[in-house]
Write a protein that holds these residues in place. Structure first.
Motif, PDB file in Angstrom:
ATOM      1  N   ALA A   1      -3.571   8.320   1.211  1.00 29.86           N
ATOM      2  CA  ALA A   1      -2.419   7.964   0.698  1.00 29.86           C
ATOM      3  C   ALA A   1      -1.641   8.032   1.167  1.00 29.86           C
ATOM      4  CB  ALA A   1      -3.317   9.081  -0.957  1.00 29.86           C
ATOM      5  N   ALA A   2      -1.120   8.817   2.291  1.00 33.35           N
ATOM      6  CA  ALA A   2       0.091   9.511   2.953  1.00 33.35           C
ATOM      7  C   ALA A   2       0.007   7.738   3.524  1.00 33.35           C
ATOM      8  CB  ALA A   2       0.447  10.360   3.548  1.00 33.35           C
ATOM      9  N   MET A   3      -0.737   6.965   4.481  1.00 32.54           N
ATOM     10  CA  MET A   3      -0.812   5.959   4.949  1.00 32.54           C
ATOM     11  C   MET A   3      -0.645   4.470   4.587  1.00 32.54           C
ATOM     12  SD  MET A   3      -0.752   7.069   8.171  1.00 32.54           S
ATOM     13  CE  MET A   3       0.632   8.603   7.441  1.00 32.54           C
ATOM     14  N   GLN A   4      -0.790   4.566   3.327  1.00 28.72           N
ATOM     15  CA  GLN A   4      -0.760   3.752   2.408  1.00 28.72           C
ATOM     16  C   GLN A   4       0.807   3.764   1.579  1.00 28.72           C
ATOM     17  OE1 GLN A   4      -3.420   1.073   2.103  1.00 28.72           O
ATOM     18  NE2 GLN A   4      -3.980   2.465   3.948  1.00 28.72           N
ATOM     19  N   ARG A   5       1.105   4.258   1.849  1.00 23.14           N
ATOM     20  CA  ARG A   5       2.489   3.974   1.641  1.00 23.14           C
ATOM     21  C   ARG A   5       3.623   2.631   2.266  1.00 23.14           C
ATOM     22  NH1 ARG A   5       4.388  10.372   2.032  1.00 23.14           N
ATOM     23  NH2 ARG A   5       3.804  11.063  -0.113  1.00 23.14           N
ATOM     24  N   LYS A   6       4.261   2.844   1.360  1.00 20.98           N
ATOM     25  CA  LYS A   6       4.791   0.975   2.015  1.00 20.98           C
ATOM     26  C   LYS A   6       5.648   1.358   2.909  1.00 20.98           C
ATOM     27  CE  LYS A   6       7.557  -2.693   0.930  1.00 20.98           C
ATOM     28  NZ  LYS A   6       8.825  -3.461  -0.111  1.00 20.98           N
ATOM     29  N   GLN A   7       6.473   2.508   3.222  1.00 24.48           N
ATOM     30  CA  GLN A   7       7.221   2.779   3.366  1.00 24.48           C
ATOM     31  C   GLN A   7       6.718   2.904   5.829  1.00 24.48           C
ATOM     32  OE1 GLN A   7       7.291   4.069   1.062  1.00 24.48           O
ATOM     33  NE2 GLN A   7       8.781   5.274   0.896  1.00 24.48           N
ATOM     34  N   VAL A   8       5.600   3.724   5.823  1.00 22.33           N
ATOM     35  CA  VAL A   8       4.216   3.571   6.336  1.00 22.33           C
ATOM     36  C   VAL A   8       4.138   2.393   7.128  1.00 22.33           C
ATOM     37  CG1 VAL A   8       2.343   4.869   7.021  1.00 22.33           C
ATOM     38  CG2 VAL A   8       4.074   6.021   6.137  1.00 22.33           C
ATOM     39  N   ARG A   9       3.462   1.998   6.162  1.00 23.44           N
ATOM     40  CA  ARG A   9       3.331   0.412   6.302  1.00 23.44           C
ATOM     41  C   ARG A   9       4.034  -0.548   7.249  1.00 23.44           C
ATOM     42  NH1 ARG A   9      -2.254  -1.405   5.098  1.00 23.44           N
ATOM     43  NH2 ARG A   9      -1.854  -3.206   5.040  1.00 23.44           N
ATOM     44  N   ILE A  10       5.550  -0.387   7.179  1.00 17.78           N
ATOM     45  CA  ILE A  10       6.226  -1.604   7.187  1.00 17.78           C
ATOM     46  C   ILE A  10       7.239  -0.367   9.117  1.00 17.78           C
ATOM     47  CG2 ILE A  10       9.020  -1.842   7.658  1.00 17.78           C
ATOM     48  CD1 ILE A  10       8.382  -1.817   4.649  1.00 17.78           C
TER      49      ILE A  10
END
Length: 245
Positions: free
Chosen positions: A201-210
């Motif tokens: 769930a944490a890795m799918q956050r928008k900030q992480v992907r950006i």
């Protein structure tokens, strides 16, 4: 090795593993609990990793290396017939442009590689029926075989790095390129065995992907800038892809 610096590819795998979480996370989670219970964690540190998780990832990376060797060998054969500097230069530009596109893909700013995945689904449909022969994933050979099959799943990120392997100049360099990429994805997928759904769930956050996309994008832009200016500083060479002459 000469002609292909592997750090950008390792970084692409490390940053791009936020994408792997969505595609491989469920399999790794199942391997972590199948036939032997959950990983024992002592003070937040895993006491051991299930051998099945390691076998699965070994099979997956082995498939990447085979694909890379095939791509690099194919290009090597063509290069032996045609030695044109302009073609080699175009290959360098294209390899770094693929890093740029991969960065945009990870940021969800450009979905072009998703269309590549859709085209690759034709291959996956032929491989997928073999999965049932390795279920349940309760032995090391089954886990390795499943990982080897999973390595051929349609994935725009893998395909983009495979293009770099194609331009690497030889079967050996192609295999090493995909090995570096595969090792970059390894820490995240091993961590999934410990943290499971929470990490997913944490890795799918928008900030992480950006953030991940910007890292890969930076390597691509750096390589393109090097191509445009002809800069050859030692530190810059270490951070940029190169193509064998």
């Amino acid at each position: 090795m000469n002609g292909l610096n592997l750090l950008p590819l390792f970084a692409a795998g490390l940053a791009g593993s936020v994408h792997c979480v969505g595609m491989c996370g469920g399999v790794v989670g199942a391997l972590s609990t199948a036939g032997g219970g959950r990983i024992q964690v002592v003070r937040g540190v895993p006491a051991s990793l299930p051998p099945r998780v390691l076998a699965y990832n070994a099979g997956r990376i082995a498939s990447y290396m085979i694909a890379g060797a095939m791509a690099g060998g194919l290009a090597q054969g063509a290069a032996n017939m045609v030695r044109i500097a302009a073609v080699q230069s175009a290959g360098y530009w294209l390899a770094n442009a693929m890093l740029l596109m991969l960065g945009l893909y990870l940021m969800d700013a450009w979905r072009g590689l998703a269309r590549v995945e859709a085209a690759g689904a034709v291959v996956w449909r032929r491989v997928q029926p073999a999965i049932r022969h390795f279920m349940p994933m309760d032995t090391l050979p089954k886990a390795f075989a499943l990982g080897a099959l999973w390595g051929w799943i349609p994935c725009g990120m893998v395909y983009s790095v495979l293009l770099t392997a194609l331009l690497s100049g030889s079967a050996l360099n192609g295999a090493l390129a995909m090995l570096a990429f595969g090792l970059g994805t390894l820490p995240m997928l091993l961590a999934l065995g410990v943290a499971g759904a929470r990490l997913r769930a944490a890795m799918q956050r928008k900030q992480v992907r950006i953030a991940a996309g910007l890292l890969v994008l930076g390597f691509g832009l750096l390589g393109l800038a090097r191509a445009a200016t002809g800069a050859t500083h030692g530190w810059l060479d270490a951070l940029c892809l190169t193509v064998l002459p």
